[in-house]
Design an enzyme around this catalytic site. Structure first.
Site, PDB file in Angstrom:
ATOM      1  CE  LYS A 190      -3.359  -2.872   0.284  1.00  0.00           C
ATOM      2  NZ  LYS A 190      -4.086  -3.224  -0.949  1.00  0.00           N
ATOM      3  CG  ASP A 219      -4.058  -0.900  -3.657  1.00  0.00           C
ATOM      4  OD1 ASP A 219      -4.480   0.113  -4.257  1.00  0.00           O
ATOM      5  OD2 ASP A 219      -4.803  -1.716  -3.071  1.00  0.00           O
ATOM      6  CD  GLU A 243      -5.398  -3.075  -6.187  1.00  0.00           C
ATOM      7  OE1 GLU A 243      -4.553  -3.995  -6.291  1.00  0.00           O
ATOM      8  OE2 GLU A 243      -6.311  -3.082  -5.344  1.00  0.00           O
ATOM      9  CG  ASP A 266     -10.059  -2.618  -5.087  1.00  0.00           C
ATOM     10  OD1 ASP A 266     -11.269  -2.853  -4.970  1.00  0.00           O
ATOM     11  OD2 ASP A 266      -9.232  -2.959  -4.214  1.00  0.00           O
ATOM     12  CE  LYS A 290     -10.938  -5.859  -3.026  1.00  0.00           C
ATOM     13  NZ  LYS A 290     -10.343  -4.727  -2.300  1.00  0.00           N
TER      14      LYS A 290
END
Ligand code: MG
Length: 396
Positions: A190, A219, A243, A266, A290
């Site tokens: 992250k 991400d 991401e 995402d 998801k």
């Protein structure tokens, strides 16, 4: 060759009962809801430190039928700030949806979703637990695990990826070493901040620290403006996945047109239409699928199949929750063709509690396999969950 099954093909009483149940309509008689607090082992920071999560507010549901089968589902946002999804909002939404579902056939999962959409347009995340519980019942009635109902050929062992919270570069490198010791060879690191130099340092330090055969997705969790994203990604040698660099699909498309790295989306994808827009704008080469963000397995399956058709690569996992939510997503991951399936993240290893001890998808050397029993394969003990938050329908 005879194409249709006859009664005499079903030699065992169990098979016969399953066929009778499958061929007749079932009815939802009761929906029971529990609030399940899920504290994390350690605070988790993402998006350059903008977002901090310390505990999850999960909702478990059990859907009972008049035929004696029951199914389980879980809805659990990753805190309140990660997505437009609110833990208490799951239970508030279910208070509107559940009365509309009592009397419906849980095996008619598409009709279940139409009923929910009529009763409460939008609010997809509140529908996920109910949808998954209905898939659990459908699987039990069909005598099949969910990965098979979703199109899979076997209980595939799915590669897992770690999730490395935002920190100083050297701290993130240490976290990757810890993940490596737990078997992970794919990592999600992250990043994302307002100082491009810090993110460049993070990306370079982590890239240099990877062992042979390891890979990492960086991400940004929508932290960057397009300008910062282009600046950072043009300054690093890493050519792996990036991401959710920016907030919107349009901003991410701007970045995807300017950088060498493949882009994964995402948080900006909530509906099928969002995925269509991302494809039209060439905003990505892959997506996260998801169930709890999209509204359950029915909608996640639709997106997964679209992704297969257009050649996207996909991480199939959930937004958060216990091993129950992880397992529902892993069934869909295991039924996704290996060539388009990237690794799956499990949420439950981050938790300080385990409401379904020993059940469901678990890390075994960096891989996890879905259960092989009919349905979801995770059945919490109602006694262990405590008093329900609400009961709808037949309370007896
Ligand atoms: Mg992400």
């Amino acid at each position: 060759m005879r194409q249709t099954a006859c009664w005499e093909d079903y030699t065992s009483p169990c098979q016969l009962v399953a066929l009778i149940v499958l061929c007749s309509q079932m009815k939802i008689t009761r929906i029971t809801v529990w609030q399940v607090p899920l504290p994390l082992k350690q605070p988790y920071q993402l998006s350059g430190g903008r977002l901090k999560v310390e505990h999850l507010d999960s909702t478990f549901v059990r859907v009972d039928t008049g035929e004696g089968l029951c199914g389980w589902g879980e809805g659990c946002p990753w805190g309140h700030a990660y997505l437009p999804a609110h833990g208490p909002g799951v239970r508030a939404g279910i208070s509107t949806l559940a009365p509309a579902l009592v009397g419906c056939d849980p095996c008619a999962v598409d009709e279940v979703n139409r009923v929910m959409d009529r009763a409460l347009p939008g609010h997809q995340y509140v529908k996920s637990a109910l949808d998954i519980a209905c898939w659990d019942i459908l699987g039990q009635a069909a005598g099949m695990p969910l990965w098979r109902l979703l199109g899979g050929a076997r209980a595939e062992a799915v590669m897992l990826n770690s999730s490395i919270p935002t920190a100083a570069p050297e701290v993130m490198v240490e976290s990757i070493k810890t993940a490596r010791a737990a078997g992970y060879r794919v990592h999600s690191a992250k990043i994302g901040g307002t100082d491009p130099a810090v993110d460049i340092a993070r990306i370079n330090a982590i890239t240099d620290a990877l062992s042979a055969g390891e890979s990492v997705t960086f991400d940004a969790n929508r932290a960057w403006t397009p300008g910062i994203a282009v600046q950072v990604l043009g300054s690093v040698a890493a050519r792996g996945w990036i991401e959710q660099p920016c907030e919107t699909i349009t901003q991410c498309a701007q970045v995807a047109a300017r950088v060498c790295q493949p882009v994964m989306l995402d948080e900006c994808l909530h509906s099928f239409d969002d995925h269509l827009q991302a494809w039209r704008l060439r905003a990505c080469e892959g997506v996260k699928v998801k169930p709890n963000r999209l509204g359950g397995l029915t909608r996640a399956r639709q997106v997964r199949d679209f992704g297969i058709s257009i050649g996207w690569q996909m991480h199939v996992e959930d937004t958060g929750g216990s091993a129950l939510a992880d397992t529902a997503a892993l069934h869909l991951a295991a039924s996704t063709p290996a060539g388009q399936r990237l690794a799956t993240w499990l949420s439950h290893p981050h938790l300080a509690v385990d409401p379904v001890p020993g059940q469901g998808a678990r890390n075994a050397g960096g891989f996890a396999s879905p259960p092989t029993v009919p349905g979801l394969g995770v059945s919490p003990s109602p006694d262990a969950l405590g008093a329900p938050a609400a009961v709808y329908g037949d309370a007896t």
